[in-house]
Design an enzyme around this catalytic site. Structure first.
Site, PDB file in Angstrom:
ATOM      1  N   GLY A   1       0.815  -1.216   0.000  1.00 37.48           N
ATOM      2  CA  GLY A   1       0.000   0.000   0.000  1.00 37.48           C
ATOM      3  C   GLY A   1       0.842   1.256   0.000  1.00 37.48           C
ATOM      4  O   GLY A   1       0.579   2.205   0.741  1.00 37.48           O
TER       5      GLY A   1
ATOM      6  N   SER B   1       1.539   3.452  -2.547  1.00 41.89           N
ATOM      7  CA  SER B   1       1.355   4.475  -3.576  1.00 41.89           C
ATOM      8  C   SER B   1       0.940   5.820  -2.998  1.00 41.89           C
ATOM      9  O   SER B   1       1.192   6.866  -3.609  1.00 41.89           O
ATOM     10  CB  SER B   1       0.324   4.014  -4.609  1.00 41.89           C
ATOM     11  OG  SER B   1      -0.928   3.770  -3.999  1.00 41.89           O
TER      12      SER B   1
ATOM     13  N   GLY C   1      -0.299   8.080   0.975  1.00 40.17           N
ATOM     14  CA  GLY C   1      -0.510   8.090   2.417  1.00 40.17           C
ATOM     15  C   GLY C   1       0.630   7.551   3.253  1.00 40.17           C
ATOM     16  O   GLY C   1       1.812   7.801   2.985  1.00 40.17           O
TER      17      GLY C   1
ATOM     18  N   ASP D   1      -1.994  -7.467  -5.277  1.00 37.24           N
ATOM     19  CA  ASP D   1      -3.279  -7.523  -4.594  1.00 37.24           C
ATOM     20  C   ASP D   1      -3.120  -8.480  -3.426  1.00 37.24           C
ATOM     21  O   ASP D   1      -2.989  -9.695  -3.624  1.00 37.24           O
ATOM     22  CB  ASP D   1      -4.357  -8.016  -5.572  1.00 37.24           C
ATOM     23  CG  ASP D   1      -5.737  -8.093  -4.935  1.00 37.24           C
ATOM     24  OD1 ASP D   1      -5.852  -7.893  -3.709  1.00 37.24           O
ATOM     25  OD2 ASP D   1      -6.706  -8.363  -5.663  1.00 37.24           O
TER      26      ASP D   1
ATOM     27  N   SER E   1      -1.197  -1.325  12.515  1.00 37.62           N
ATOM     28  CA  SER E   1      -2.481  -1.547  13.150  1.00 37.62           C
ATOM     29  C   SER E   1      -3.201  -0.215  13.294  1.00 37.62           C
ATOM     30  O   SER E   1      -3.251   0.591  12.369  1.00 37.62           O
ATOM     31  CB  SER E   1      -2.275  -2.247  14.506  1.00 37.62           C
ATOM     32  OG  SER E   1      -3.494  -2.481  15.172  1.00 37.62           O
TER      33      SER E   1
ATOM     34  N   TYR F   1     -14.128  -2.648  11.329  1.00 42.84           N
ATOM     35  CA  TYR F   1     -12.738  -2.232  11.126  1.00 42.84           C
ATOM     36  C   TYR F   1     -11.926  -2.483  12.401  1.00 42.84           C
ATOM     37  O   TYR F   1     -10.822  -3.030  12.344  1.00 42.84           O
ATOM     38  CB  TYR F   1     -12.684  -0.757  10.748  1.00 42.84           C
ATOM     39  CG  TYR F   1     -11.283  -0.211  10.619  1.00 42.84           C
ATOM     40  CD1 TYR F   1     -10.524  -0.468   9.481  1.00 42.84           C
ATOM     41  CD2 TYR F   1     -10.706   0.550  11.637  1.00 42.84           C
ATOM     42  CE1 TYR F   1      -9.225   0.022   9.360  1.00 42.84           C
ATOM     43  CE2 TYR F   1      -9.419   1.039  11.517  1.00 42.84           C
ATOM     44  CZ  TYR F   1      -8.680   0.778  10.386  1.00 42.84           C
ATOM     45  OH  TYR F   1      -7.404   1.255  10.277  1.00 42.84           O
TER      46      TYR F   1
ATOM     47  N   LYS G   1      -8.487  -4.963  13.338  1.00 43.97           N
ATOM     48  CA  LYS G   1      -7.261  -4.515  13.988  1.00 43.97           C
ATOM     49  C   LYS G   1      -7.036  -5.238  15.326  1.00 43.97           C
ATOM     50  O   LYS G   1      -5.889  -5.522  15.696  1.00 43.97           O
ATOM     51  CB  LYS G   1      -7.288  -3.004  14.191  1.00 43.97           C
ATOM     52  CG  LYS G   1      -7.294  -2.214  12.873  1.00 43.97           C
ATOM     53  CD  LYS G   1      -6.111  -2.584  11.979  1.00 43.97           C
ATOM     54  CE  LYS G   1      -6.054  -1.731  10.717  1.00 43.97           C
ATOM     55  NZ  LYS G   1      -4.896  -2.074   9.859  1.00 43.97           N
TER      56      LYS G   1
ATOM     57  N   THR H   1      -4.415  11.541   5.707  1.00 43.90           N
ATOM     58  CA  THR H   1      -4.286  10.892   4.409  1.00 43.90           C
ATOM     59  C   THR H   1      -5.670  10.852   3.760  1.00 43.90           C
ATOM     60  O   THR H   1      -6.650  11.320   4.324  1.00 43.90           O
ATOM     61  CB  THR H   1      -3.766   9.442   4.554  1.00 43.90           C
ATOM     62  OG1 THR H   1      -4.801   8.642   5.163  1.00 43.90           O
ATOM     63  CG2 THR H   1      -2.515   9.394   5.426  1.00 43.90           C
TER      64      THR H   1
END
Length: 271
Positions: free
Chosen positions: A13, A15, A17, A54, A132, A146, A150, A181
């Site tokens: 991840g 790309s 933020g 992915d 986390s 969500y 975590k 972000t």
């Protein structure tokens, strides 16, 4: 740029933020960094080699690991940062939507981790950092699913750390709070919204926009990740940012009843 003498890191991840900031911070600290994104990205971002992956797909993960090993010959660090959010009442999401969330936030981490562990064991060294959230420590009203991902990630990470420590590998957690972000702007919405939760859900959206005005920067989280990666004797978990440190402290030392009331007040829920 490649450096055969540098330690090799993968950041999922990466790309935008937090992931992008982490990849850049590791590169600035001398690591040879491979970043990943689910969709095709430029081959280089801030000098970071970008690869498509992915984390919900076994074949995609295997292809990534093969590509990194072909290019670099080793993997020293894995930062599991890829994740998605979901804002709404727990009752408002179908089982399918909940499973999709877990498939990224938990099983994606497990896929990546299982893919690198054989090579780290062979090297007898490695560091896995799982990003986390403070919602891995505390309840998350209207973010229950969500928060569940975590909480599960926390239990998995700390348990795994004990299993792999004999092989020279450590697994640690980094726990950000609100971070500036696009993550919050791209939260998934419930797939079966209920009118009974509409007012409270809208209140949570407004509250999130308010707290984001004082959110930590991705660079602050990245600095914490670098500490977790480079520490000789790492801690199990690192709170990233002032708010995260405060929440972590309060969760440990404030009595349950008082914490419950304070949480509801902060979340503007009826006490």
């Amino acid at each position: 740029m490649s450096n055969k003498r540098a330690r090799v890191a993968i950041v999922t991840g990466a790309s935008t933020g937090i992931g992008r900031a982490v990849a850049k911070a590791l590169k600035d600290n001398g690591f040879w960094v491979f970043g990943t994104s689910r969709r095709a990205a430029p081959e280089q971002i801030d000098g970071i080699a970008m690869l498509t992956c992915d984390v919900t797909d076994d074949a995609s993960v295997a292809k990534l690991i093969e590509a990194v090993l072909t290019e670099a010959g080793r993997i020293d660090v894995l930062v599991n940062n890829a994740g998605v959010g979901l804002l709404g009442g727990a009752e408002e999401s179908s089982i399918g939507q909940a499973q999709s969330l877990f498939n990224v936030n938990l099983f994606g981490v497990i896929r990546m981790t299982n893919a690198v562990l054989p090579f780290m064991r062979r090297q007898h060294t490695g560091r896995i950092v799982n990003v986390s959230s403070v919602l891995g420590l505390i309840p998350g009203p209207y973010s229950a699913l969500y928060a569940s991902t975590k909480h599960a990630l926390e239990g998995y990470s700390e348990s795994l750390d004990h299993e792999v420590r004999a092989f020279g590998i450590r697994v640690v957690l980094v726990e950000p709070a609100y971070t500036a972000t696009s993550f919050e702007e791209n939260l998934t919405v419930p797939d079966q919204s209920l009118d009974v939760y509409a007012l409270a859900r809208a209140g949570m959206v407004a509250l999130m926009r308010q707290v984001m005005l004082k959110a930590d920067t991705p660079e602050a989280v990245a600095e914490t990740v670098v500490k977790a990666v480079t520490a000789g004797s790492p801690k199990h978990r690192y709170a990233a940012g002032k708010v995260a440190r405060q929440v972590s402290f309060l969760r440990r030392f404030v009595p349950e009843g008082a914490f419950d009331k304070s949480l509801r007040k902060q979340m503007q829920l009826p006490v």
